[in-house]
Write an enzyme that holds these catalytic residues in place. Structure first.
Site, PDB file in Angstrom:
ATOM      1  N   HIS A 192     -19.068   7.552   1.460  1.00 23.57           N
ATOM      2  CA  HIS A 192     -19.918   7.073   0.360  1.00 23.57           C
ATOM      3  C   HIS A 192     -21.178   6.359   0.809  1.00 23.57           C
ATOM      4  O   HIS A 192     -22.164   6.330   0.069  1.00 23.57           O
ATOM      5  CB  HIS A 192     -19.090   6.235  -0.611  1.00 23.57           C
ATOM      6  CG  HIS A 192     -18.322   7.112  -1.546  1.00 23.57           C
ATOM      7  ND1 HIS A 192     -16.970   7.113  -1.654  1.00 23.57           N
ATOM      8  CD2 HIS A 192     -18.766   8.095  -2.355  1.00 23.57           C
ATOM      9  CE1 HIS A 192     -16.595   8.037  -2.515  1.00 23.57           C
ATOM     10  NE2 HIS A 192     -17.668   8.647  -2.954  1.00 23.57           N
ATOM     11  N   ARG A 302     -18.681  22.932  -7.273  1.00 27.29           N
ATOM     12  CA  ARG A 302     -17.396  22.584  -6.636  1.00 27.29           C
ATOM     13  C   ARG A 302     -16.751  21.481  -7.472  1.00 27.29           C
ATOM     14  O   ARG A 302     -17.055  20.308  -7.296  1.00 27.29           O
ATOM     15  CB  ARG A 302     -17.630  22.083  -5.211  1.00 27.29           C
ATOM     16  CG  ARG A 302     -18.034  23.145  -4.214  1.00 27.29           C
ATOM     17  CD  ARG A 302     -18.154  22.532  -2.822  1.00 27.29           C
ATOM     18  NE  ARG A 302     -18.158  23.531  -1.783  1.00 27.29           N
ATOM     19  CZ  ARG A 302     -19.263  23.976  -1.180  1.00 27.29           C
ATOM     20  NH1 ARG A 302     -20.441  23.518  -1.526  1.00 27.29           N
ATOM     21  NH2 ARG A 302     -19.173  24.876  -0.214  1.00 27.29           N
ATOM     22  N   ARG A 338     -16.418  26.658 -10.413  1.00 26.36           N
ATOM     23  CA  ARG A 338     -15.283  27.100  -9.595  1.00 26.36           C
ATOM     24  C   ARG A 338     -14.042  26.311  -9.984  1.00 26.36           C
ATOM     25  O   ARG A 338     -14.077  25.080 -10.055  1.00 26.36           O
ATOM     26  CB  ARG A 338     -15.563  26.893  -8.109  1.00 26.36           C
ATOM     27  CG  ARG A 338     -14.335  27.265  -7.285  1.00 26.36           C
ATOM     28  CD  ARG A 338     -14.605  27.296  -5.822  1.00 26.36           C
ATOM     29  NE  ARG A 338     -14.696  25.967  -5.258  1.00 26.36           N
ATOM     30  CZ  ARG A 338     -14.966  25.750  -3.984  1.00 26.36           C
ATOM     31  NH1 ARG A 338     -15.183  26.751  -3.166  1.00 26.36           N
ATOM     32  NH2 ARG A 338     -15.038  24.530  -3.521  1.00 26.36           N
ATOM     33  N   GLU A 436     -13.199  35.165  -0.128  1.00 23.04           N
ATOM     34  CA  GLU A 436     -13.159  34.331   1.071  1.00 23.04           C
ATOM     35  C   GLU A 436     -11.945  34.653   1.941  1.00 23.04           C
ATOM     36  O   GLU A 436     -11.714  34.023   2.951  1.00 23.04           O
ATOM     37  CB  GLU A 436     -13.252  32.841   0.726  1.00 23.04           C
ATOM     38  CG  GLU A 436     -12.419  32.380  -0.431  1.00 23.04           C
ATOM     39  CD  GLU A 436     -12.729  30.935  -0.855  1.00 23.04           C
ATOM     40  OE1 GLU A 436     -13.529  30.238  -0.209  1.00 23.04           O
ATOM     41  OE2 GLU A 436     -12.120  30.502  -1.844  1.00 23.04           O
ATOM     42  N   ASN A 459     -17.849  30.487   4.248  1.00 16.21           N
ATOM     43  CA  ASN A 459     -17.287  29.431   5.108  1.00 16.21           C
ATOM     44  C   ASN A 459     -15.824  29.745   5.421  1.00 16.21           C
ATOM     45  O   ASN A 459     -15.391  29.746   6.571  1.00 16.21           O
ATOM     46  CB  ASN A 459     -17.349  28.062   4.416  1.00 16.21           C
ATOM     47  CG  ASN A 459     -18.743  27.724   3.934  1.00 16.21           C
ATOM     48  OD1 ASN A 459     -19.709  28.262   4.441  1.00 16.21           O
ATOM     49  ND2 ASN A 459     -18.842  26.854   2.955  1.00 16.21           N
ATOM     50  N   ASP A 460     -15.058  30.005   4.360  1.00 15.46           N
ATOM     51  CA  ASP A 460     -13.650  30.336   4.574  1.00 15.46           C
ATOM     52  C   ASP A 460     -13.495  31.752   5.119  1.00 15.46           C
ATOM     53  O   ASP A 460     -12.630  32.011   5.960  1.00 15.46           O
ATOM     54  CB  ASP A 460     -12.852  30.178   3.280  1.00 15.46           C
ATOM     55  CG  ASP A 460     -12.434  28.735   3.056  1.00 15.46           C
ATOM     56  OD1 ASP A 460     -12.049  28.088   4.052  1.00 15.46           O
ATOM     57  OD2 ASP A 460     -12.508  28.253   1.924  1.00 15.46           O
ATOM     58  N   ARG A 470     -11.898  26.077  10.392  1.00 16.66           N
ATOM     59  CA  ARG A 470     -13.288  25.630  10.221  1.00 16.66           C
ATOM     60  C   ARG A 470     -13.500  24.165  10.575  1.00 16.66           C
ATOM     61  O   ARG A 470     -14.635  23.721  10.743  1.00 16.66           O
ATOM     62  CB  ARG A 470     -13.790  25.941   8.806  1.00 16.66           C
ATOM     63  CG  ARG A 470     -13.123  25.184   7.711  1.00 16.66           C
ATOM     64  CD  ARG A 470     -13.455  25.801   6.360  1.00 16.66           C
ATOM     65  NE  ARG A 470     -14.491  25.078   5.635  1.00 16.66           N
ATOM     66  CZ  ARG A 470     -14.822  25.318   4.376  1.00 16.66           C
ATOM     67  NH1 ARG A 470     -14.233  26.288   3.700  1.00 16.66           N
ATOM     68  NH2 ARG A 470     -15.747  24.616   3.773  1.00 16.66           N
ATOM     69  N   CYS A 507     -22.133  32.355  -1.691  1.00 23.00           N
ATOM     70  CA  CYS A 507     -22.250  30.912  -1.950  1.00 23.00           C
ATOM     71  C   CYS A 507     -21.772  30.070  -0.777  1.00 23.00           C
ATOM     72  O   CYS A 507     -21.690  28.854  -0.887  1.00 23.00           O
ATOM     73  CB  CYS A 507     -21.510  30.528  -3.231  1.00 23.00           C
ATOM     74  SG  CYS A 507     -19.735  30.801  -3.133  1.00 23.00           S
TER      75      CYS A 507
END
Ligand code: PEP
Ligand code: MG
Length: 574
Positions: A192, A302, A338, A436, A459-460, A470, A507
């Site tokens: 954060h 997301r 998603r 993915e 990515n996946d 990953r 994406c």
């Protein structure tokens, strides 16, 4: 400023922009434990009262941050209020008082450290970032018990704040008019401290190993320079370094002006092929910035960020509000929501999951639907209700084959028939799948006509194609998205989408890398979704490229031996 060489430290870029100037170290003296207690019952009561005070103070901080125009960031402090009242944390601390006989300060510090260690051990960057939140809450309860003022930083002149880590409650209350930048020895870009720095537009570098020791060696009164885009930190920068940073600051300001000025330009190649550039977002607050930089819709929302850091899932109404805000900001452009992508390596406290030896290959995302249908049906209901405000696409993560598409359809049908029975107004929302898992691409013809769109989650897809986790830094070599194996799968996906007449986008992170984006255009992809900050550079790359050149080179690249070979081809074109 010195005439000798500066000490150069390579950290992790966390919030863009450059800064130079004096530094102020934030160091929090831990509240001192008084040792053992004679009356455990009274001590537990004292701890619970202190925790409640911190809970209320967190709610006040949330209200202040909201009033300052950052409602999304304020949610951090609502989560802190919840953590301060978290029965698991407080029960663990109370047990230490009762069983070990330690005082409340030591008990809450120990309990918070245990929870933080557990979060770090999960090996997920996002959850490791939450460890700082738990430590912050534990520390504030300890300070309350010790009667200490809340930790803060006093900046007498414009300065860079340095620290091992910066608790969110301190980051939110830094005097922004005198805050030049933030440099942290530890932490991560998803913690954060970094999220708040980005929201406030403060340059920041995290993970700058060796920073505190170098500052100690350089002594008080020395200066610091940092680059929040490259991750560079300079201790005692020379006159030349400072001149270089000032030139960079000027260039960044000019680039920002140019990026905003170009937002309305279409992403179109020199031979006339248009590419849709869309935004990847993780919270409703990111929508306005994405629109202003020229995103033509959201290709990936997301939603899991709305579900983390809480003790119960967000209600249907809360979700309708969050999704509706984004849909309204983009209408008539579509927003792709998603469905929840958690489980496995991304646990959430209110979803009881079994321990798994290989969480990435386990019961995650849509695979949770059999055990937890309600959470998906509620989310789907919220999507259909938000669709009243504009076009919505609903995207399922981790689809492996036609069976998963059938699961998605079943859940969606249940949501719409329940809404109809409730007499709720709903809009039209297209259903689609993320590609993915290689099997989803290899079998796409078997289900593509049943869905409205497909989106490649590279990515996946890369980790599953090359069998390379990953999150494992030892496997960096296998994480190049220009790997010919990945490109082959992209090509197959493009062909399957063409055969079925449905839309295909990308994406994964690959879409936001200008070189890789050109590779995708060459392979036939016509919609790219990326972090909004990447849109200007990808747009510029597309506007100077020729689709015919890209197509020729990418066709040839399918037989290449390595990602480097593919990259060399693309570089020869420019
Ligand atoms: C992907 O896997 O490419 C993707 C976009 O999803 P995430 O990074 O959230 O897993
Ligand atoms: Mg994914």
């Amino acid at each position: 400023m010195t005439t000798e060489n500066a000490v150069r430290i390579r950290g992790v870029a966390a919030s863009p922009g450059v800064a130079h100037g004096p530094w102020v170290r934030f160091e929090r003296a831990a509240p001192v434990s008084a040792g053992r207690v004679a009356e455990p019952k009274a001590e537990v009561a004292r701890m619970l009262a202190a925790a409640e005070t911190v809970g209320k103070a967190s709610e006040r901080l949330a209200a202040e941050v909201t009033a300052a125009g950052h409602p999304d960031e304020a949610k951090v402090f609502l989560a802190h209020a919840m953590m301060a009242r978290d029965p698991d944390l407080l029960d663990a601390a109370a047990a230490r008082i009762r069983v070990e006989g330690v005082d409340a300060i030591a008990a809450i510090a120990g309990a918070a450290a245990t929870v933080a260690d557990q979060l770090r051990a999960l090996g997920d960057e996002l959850l490791a970032g939450r460890a700082a939140d738990v430590m912050d809450v534990g520390d504030r309860i300890g300070r309350e018990l010790a009667g200490l003022a809340s930790a803060g930083v006093r900046l007498l002149e414009p300065s860079i704040v340095v620290a091992e880590d910066l608790p969110p409650s301190v980051t939110a209350t830094l005097p922004r008019e005198r805050l030049l930048g933030i440099a942290l020895e530890a932490s991560s870009p998803t913690a954060h401290a970094a999220i708040l720095a980005r929201a406030y537009g403060i340059p920041a570098v995290v993970g700058a190993t060796g920073l505190l020791a170098s500052l100690k060696a350089s002594g008080p009164g020395s200066a610091l320079a940092l680059d929040g885009e490259s991750g560079e930190v300079l201790v005692s920068p020379t006159r030349d370094d400072v001149a270089r940073y000032e030139t960079r600051a000027g260039a960044i300001a000019r680039d920002r002006g140019r990026d905003l000025g170009e937002a309305a330009l279409p992403a179109i190649t020199r031979d006339g092929v248009a590419v849709d550039l869309l935004a990847n977002i993780g919270s409703p607050g990111e929508a306005a910035g994405a629109v202003s930089i020229g995103a033509r819709g959201v290709g990936l929302f997301r939603t899991e960020f709305l579900f983390l850091e809480r003790s119960t899932p967000p209600s249907e109404d809360e979700q309708v509000e969050a999704y509706g805000h984004v849909v309204a900001a983009f209408a008539p452009r579509p927003v792709t929501i998603r469905l929840l992508d958690v489980g496995g390596d991304k646990p959430i406290p209110y979803l009881p999951l079994k321990d798994e030896a290989n969480p990435f290959l386990g019961v995650r995302a849509l695979r949770l639907a059999d055990r937890q249908p309600e959470i998906f049906v509620t989310q789907l209901r919220a999507c259909y209700r938000a669709a009243v405000k504009g076009p919505v696409k609903i995207m399922a993560p981790m689809v492996a084959d036609a069976g998963d598409v059938a699961t998605l359809r079943r859940l969606a049908d249940r949501a719409t028939s329940e809404l109809a029975a409730d007499g709720r107004a709903i809009g039209v929302a297209e259903l689609g799948v993320m590609l993915e898992i290689p099997s989803a691409i290899l079998t796409a013809d078997s289900y593509a006509r049943e869905v409205g769109f497909m989106s490649l989650g590279t990515n996946d897809l890369l980790q599953y194609t090359l069998a390379a986790d990953r999150g494992n830094p030892a496997l960096e070599r296998y994480r190049d998205s220009l790997h010919p194996a990945l490109l082959q799968l992209v090509r197959l996906a493009v062909q399957a989408a063409e055969r079925s007449g449905i839309e295909l986008s990308v994406c994964g992170e690959m879409a936001g890398d200008p070189e890789a984006a050109l590779a995708l255009v060459g392979l036939g992809v016509r919609a790219l979704s990326m972090s909004p900050a990447s849109i200007p550079q990808v747009r510029r790359a597309i506007r100077v490229a020729k689709k015919a050149d890209l197509e020729r080179e990418m066709l040839a690249s399918l037989g290449d031996r390595s990602a480097d070979d593919v990259r060399a081809r693309l570089r020869r074109l420019v």
